[in-house]
Design a protein around this motif. Structure first.
Motif, PDB file in Angstrom:
ATOM      1  N   GLY A  72       0.672  -1.150  -0.238  1.00 31.28           N
ATOM      2  CA  GLY A  72       0.030   0.118  -0.053  1.00 31.28           C
ATOM      3  C   GLY A  72       0.842   1.223   0.038  1.00 31.28           C
ATOM      4  N   LEU A  73       0.743   1.893  -0.932  1.00 29.89           N
ATOM      5  CA  LEU A  73       1.690   3.268  -1.053  1.00 29.89           C
ATOM      6  C   LEU A  73       0.580   4.453  -1.591  1.00 29.89           C
ATOM      7  CD1 LEU A  73       4.153   4.826  -1.368  1.00 29.89           C
ATOM      8  CD2 LEU A  73       4.313   3.965  -3.869  1.00 29.89           C
ATOM      9  N   GLY A  74       0.609   5.640  -0.803  1.00 28.08           N
ATOM     10  CA  GLY A  74      -0.107   6.598  -1.084  1.00 28.08           C
ATOM     11  C   GLY A  74       0.591   8.073  -0.658  1.00 28.08           C
ATOM     12  N   PHE A  75       0.231   8.991  -1.470  1.00 27.74           N
ATOM     13  CA  PHE A  75       0.491  10.549  -0.971  1.00 27.74           C
ATOM     14  C   PHE A  75      -0.745  11.320  -0.870  1.00 27.74           C
ATOM     15  CE2 PHE A  75       3.725   8.421  -3.846  1.00 27.74           C
ATOM     16  CZ  PHE A  75       4.943   8.951  -2.937  1.00 27.74           C
ATOM     17  N   SER A  76      -0.637  12.303  -0.140  1.00 30.50           N
ATOM     18  CA  SER A  76      -1.865  13.246   0.503  1.00 30.50           C
ATOM     19  C   SER A  76      -1.313  14.476   0.378  1.00 30.50           C
ATOM     20  CB  SER A  76      -2.502  12.688   1.515  1.00 30.50           C
ATOM     21  OG  SER A  76      -1.450  12.603   2.664  1.00 30.50           O
ATOM     22  N   ALA A  77      -2.221  15.407   0.246  1.00 29.93           N
ATOM     23  CA  ALA A  77      -2.018  16.866   0.360  1.00 29.93           C
ATOM     24  C   ALA A  77      -2.711  17.503   1.215  1.00 29.93           C
ATOM     25  CB  ALA A  77      -2.077  17.483  -1.081  1.00 29.93           C
ATOM     26  N   GLY A  78      -2.507  18.082   2.504  1.00 29.64           N
ATOM     27  CA  GLY A  78      -3.052  19.002   3.166  1.00 29.64           C
ATOM     28  C   GLY A  78      -2.795  20.515   3.020  1.00 29.64           C
ATOM     29  N   ARG A  79      -3.374  21.335   3.860  1.00 33.67           N
ATOM     30  CA  ARG A  79      -3.174  22.809   3.478  1.00 33.67           C
ATOM     31  C   ARG A  79      -1.783  22.991   3.720  1.00 33.67           C
ATOM     32  NH1 ARG A  79      -7.909  26.099   3.450  1.00 33.67           N
ATOM     33  NH2 ARG A  79      -9.655  24.785   4.168  1.00 33.67           N
ATOM     34  N   ASP A  80      -0.904  22.563   4.890  1.00 33.01           N
ATOM     35  CA  ASP A  80       0.366  22.936   5.082  1.00 33.01           C
ATOM     36  C   ASP A  80       1.235  21.996   4.677  1.00 33.01           C
ATOM     37  OD1 ASP A  80      -0.487  25.643   5.875  1.00 33.01           O
ATOM     38  OD2 ASP A  80      -1.369  24.800   7.966  1.00 33.01           O
ATOM     39  N   SER A  81       0.932  20.719   4.550  1.00 37.77           N
ATOM     40  CA  SER A  81       1.808  19.729   4.584  1.00 37.77           C
ATOM     41  C   SER A  81       1.557  18.421   3.404  1.00 37.77           C
ATOM     42  CB  SER A  81       2.065  18.898   5.851  1.00 37.77           C
ATOM     43  OG  SER A  81       0.691  18.233   6.242  1.00 37.77           O
ATOM     44  N   PHE A  82       2.190  17.843   3.213  1.00 39.72           N
ATOM     45  CA  PHE A  82       2.503  16.757   1.942  1.00 39.72           C
ATOM     46  C   PHE A  82       2.741  15.575   2.783  1.00 39.72           C
ATOM     47  CE2 PHE A  82       3.482  14.503  -1.784  1.00 39.72           C
ATOM     48  CZ  PHE A  82       2.646  14.865  -2.610  1.00 39.72           C
ATOM     49  N   GLY A  83       1.926  14.419   2.595  1.00 32.49           N
ATOM     50  CA  GLY A  83       2.212  13.339   3.332  1.00 32.49           C
ATOM     51  C   GLY A  83       2.258  12.099   2.506  1.00 32.49           C
ATOM     52  N   VAL A  84       2.999  11.150   3.309  1.00 32.51           N
ATOM     53  CA  VAL A  84       3.379   9.714   2.549  1.00 32.51           C
ATOM     54  C   VAL A  84       2.877   8.666   3.395  1.00 32.51           C
ATOM     55  CG1 VAL A  84       5.037   8.283   1.542  1.00 32.51           C
ATOM     56  CG2 VAL A  84       5.422  10.739   1.401  1.00 32.51           C
ATOM     57  N   SER A  85       2.270   7.557   3.025  1.00 32.77           N
ATOM     58  CA  SER A  85       2.053   6.385   3.609  1.00 32.77           C
ATOM     59  C   SER A  85       2.424   5.007   2.934  1.00 32.77           C
ATOM     60  CB  SER A  85       0.659   6.320   4.061  1.00 32.77           C
ATOM     61  OG  SER A  85       0.073   6.206   2.702  1.00 32.77           O
ATOM     62  N   LEU A  86       3.112   4.264   3.612  1.00 29.88           N
ATOM     63  CA  LEU A  86       3.516   2.936   2.821  1.00 29.88           C
ATOM     64  C   LEU A  86       3.199   1.758   4.051  1.00 29.88           C
ATOM     65  CD1 LEU A  86       5.440   1.526   0.770  1.00 29.88           C
ATOM     66  CD2 LEU A  86       7.348   1.818   2.171  1.00 29.88           C
ATOM     67  N   GLN A  87       2.763   0.750   3.548  1.00 29.54           N
ATOM     68  CA  GLN A  87       2.432  -0.360   3.995  1.00 29.54           C
ATOM     69  C   GLN A  87       2.723  -1.617   3.352  1.00 29.54           C
ATOM     70  OE1 GLN A  87      -1.526  -0.896   5.972  1.00 29.54           O
ATOM     71  NE2 GLN A  87      -0.310  -0.974   7.995  1.00 29.54           N
ATOM     72  N   THR A  88       3.670  -2.730   4.074  1.00 31.27           N
ATOM     73  CA  THR A  88       4.083  -3.833   3.152  1.00 31.27           C
ATOM     74  C   THR A  88       4.345  -4.707   4.207  1.00 31.27           C
ATOM     75  OG1 THR A  88       5.846  -4.530   1.872  1.00 31.27           O
ATOM     76  CG2 THR A  88       6.474  -3.066   3.600  1.00 31.27           C
ATOM     77  N   LEU A  89       4.347  -5.974   3.412  1.00 33.65           N
ATOM     78  CA  LEU A  89       4.794  -7.353   4.303  1.00 33.65           C
ATOM     79  C   LEU A  89       6.327  -7.237   4.450  1.00 33.65           C
ATOM     80  CD1 LEU A  89       2.251 -10.006   2.619  1.00 33.65           C
ATOM     81  CD2 LEU A  89       1.976  -8.728   4.811  1.00 33.65           C
ATOM     82  N   THR A  90       6.658  -7.806   5.397  1.00 30.19           N
ATOM     83  CA  THR A  90       8.238  -7.592   5.892  1.00 30.19           C
ATOM     84  C   THR A  90       8.956  -8.345   4.755  1.00 30.19           C
ATOM     85  OG1 THR A  90       7.833  -7.820   8.140  1.00 30.19           O
ATOM     86  CG2 THR A  90       9.750  -8.331   7.296  1.00 30.19           C
TER      87      THR A  90
END
Length: 451
Positions: free
Chosen positions: A103-121
């Motif tokens: 699972g990989l994703g990016f997100s934009a807030g008003r003041d910041s830019f986010g990244v999320s990553l989730q994986t099996l080891t």
């Protein structure tokens, strides 16, 4: 057919593992500070009970930094970064993620830019490499860019006529007419259409830098292994980009009531005023007071406006500490002939809390709920990772959670009465109403909502 079945089953497999990965809510969260050989820092919650690694990261710079006329740049960029990178076009990149249950994703807030990553080891090397490619070698190929752009534009067109969206756009535009917060954070149809590939590349180079990077990781990984992956993944990012200095702002609209006529059976109301900073010593008192005011069933707003009078199905309020402004916001929907009564009640309830503060029973119940419910929010790795990034971004110490309960419990009634006067500013409440309210007189013409 076998390959298709494998792909379809992969998300369910990760979901099943995630259910098993939920830690007991009573378990203490032990946070380690990890610094890679290359000097990249992350907060780590090491947990080897299940073979999952979750990463959350945050960069300074979001929608508020979009150039004039290119509003929506952060949003479009966040939606396209994982649509092909390095040697992988969009289809190949997405197929790689799906096949390896990443699972990989990016997100934009008003003041910041986010990244999320989730994986099996077992797939960590590939997962972190795909993240590196998305950040450092995004392709921005024409097909995925135009596909995502058209999806965003369709959503914007749909929201143009939604009362909730109109109310939000008008409120922020009225409050911050000369500040980026007053612009539509997700962009407009026109501005989204004007964004070029060069704009997105420039955004990535400006925002995705190590100087503003905050990282948290939760799961099946050691500090040594994480340090190695941090350097491989984030080490290629530039040290710094072109920063946008903060522009402190206060709402320009204070104590106003704006009405946007709209032929709907019930009106949508958004209200708000300035709040207190996120680093204010009174923030714990403010959290207790907001729970008492708007914490759902039993709160003052719900009790007085929904339960006693039946004016709405739901009403909400919350604090919103932005980088350049600190806000208290709220909203409610009600019948057109009940809007004036509802708006008046919000002001009365606000003023009463400021004048008299909460009761002993309210304080006791709020403290018990805040302290008891908080661990329930941390039952899986993703919210834990997100919380740790938020703590770093707000410059909280690494042992912040260890002392949270005692800080809540140490707030006194005298503190709450004093802070209530700072937090609930009835005379400063600005309301935007979208509908056909009866008996409500606007104080000024509403600004034309940008679309």
């Amino acid at each position: 057919m076998q390959n298709l079945i494998g792909r379809a089953a992969a998300p369910f497999l990760l979901f099943a593992v995630l259910l098993l990965a939920r830690p007991g809510v009573a378990e203490a969260i032990e946070i380690q500070r990890v610094v890679s050989p290359g000097g990249i820092e992350a907060w780590l919650v090491e947990d080897h009970k299940n073979p999952i690694i979750t990463l959350s990261a945050n960069f300074e710079g979001g929608a508020a930094a979009d150039p004039d006329g290119k509003e929506g740049l952060a949003t479009l960029t966040s939606s396209v970064l994982d649509e092909g990178a390095g040697p992988y076009d969009s289809d190949a990149f997405r197929r790689k993620l799906e096949d390896l249950v990443i699972g990989l994703g990016f997100s934009a807030g008003r003041d910041s830019f986010g990244v999320s990553l989730q994986t099996l080891t077992e797939n960590a090397d590939t997962a972190f490499e795909l993240l590196r490619l998305a950040m450092t070698e995004p392709r921005f190929d024409t097909e995925p860019v135009e596909r995502i752009r058209s999806q965003i534009v369709a959503g914007l067109k749909h929201s143009e006529n939604r009362p909730q969206s109109i109310a939000s756009r008008v409120w922020w535009q009225a409050a911050f007419p000369d500040h980026p917060y007053g612009r539509p954070s997700g962009g407009t149809v026109e501005s989204t259409g004007a964004i070029t590939t060069a704009d997105m590349k420039a955004f990535a180079e400006r925002v995705l830098t190590r100087s503003s990077l905050k990282i948290s990781v939760v799961g099946d990984i050691t500090p040594e292994r994480l340090g190695d992956l941090l350097d491989k993944t984030f080490g290629a990012l530039p040290e710094s980009g072109v920063s946008t200095p903060p522009v402190p702002a206060k709402p320009a609209a204070v104590g106003e009531t704006f009405v946007v006529e709209n032929p709907v059976p019930q009106s949508v109301v958004i209200f708000g005023h300035r709040g207190i900073p996120r680093d204010d010593p009174d923030r714990f008192a403010a959290a207790i007071l907001m729970e008492i005011m708007a914490g759902g069933f039993g709160s003052r707003l719900t009790e007085e406006i929904r339960e006693k009078r039946g004016l709405t199905y739901g009403i909400y309020a919350y604090t919103l500490p932005l980088d350049d402004a600190q806000m208290v916001m709220g909203g409610v929907s009600t019948r057109n002939d009940k809007v004036a009564e509802t708006v008046g009640l919000v002001r009365e309830i606000w003023a009463d809390m400021a004048a008299h503060g909460p009761t002993e029973e309210e304080v006791r119940d709020a403290k018990t709920y805040i302290n008891g419910s908080f661990p329930m929010r941390l039952t899986s790795s993703m919210p834990i990772a997100g919380l740790l990034v938020s703590l770093q971004r707000n410059e909280r110490p690494i042992d912040y959670l260890d002392h949270r309960v005692e800080r809540i419990d140490s707030v006194t009634m005298a503190d709450l009465k004093r802070v209530a006067k700072r937090l609930f500013l009835a005379d400063e409440l600005t309301f935007v109403v979208v509908g056909q309210p009866k008996g409500l007189t606007p104080t000024a013409p509403a600004p034309e909502p940008r679309s």
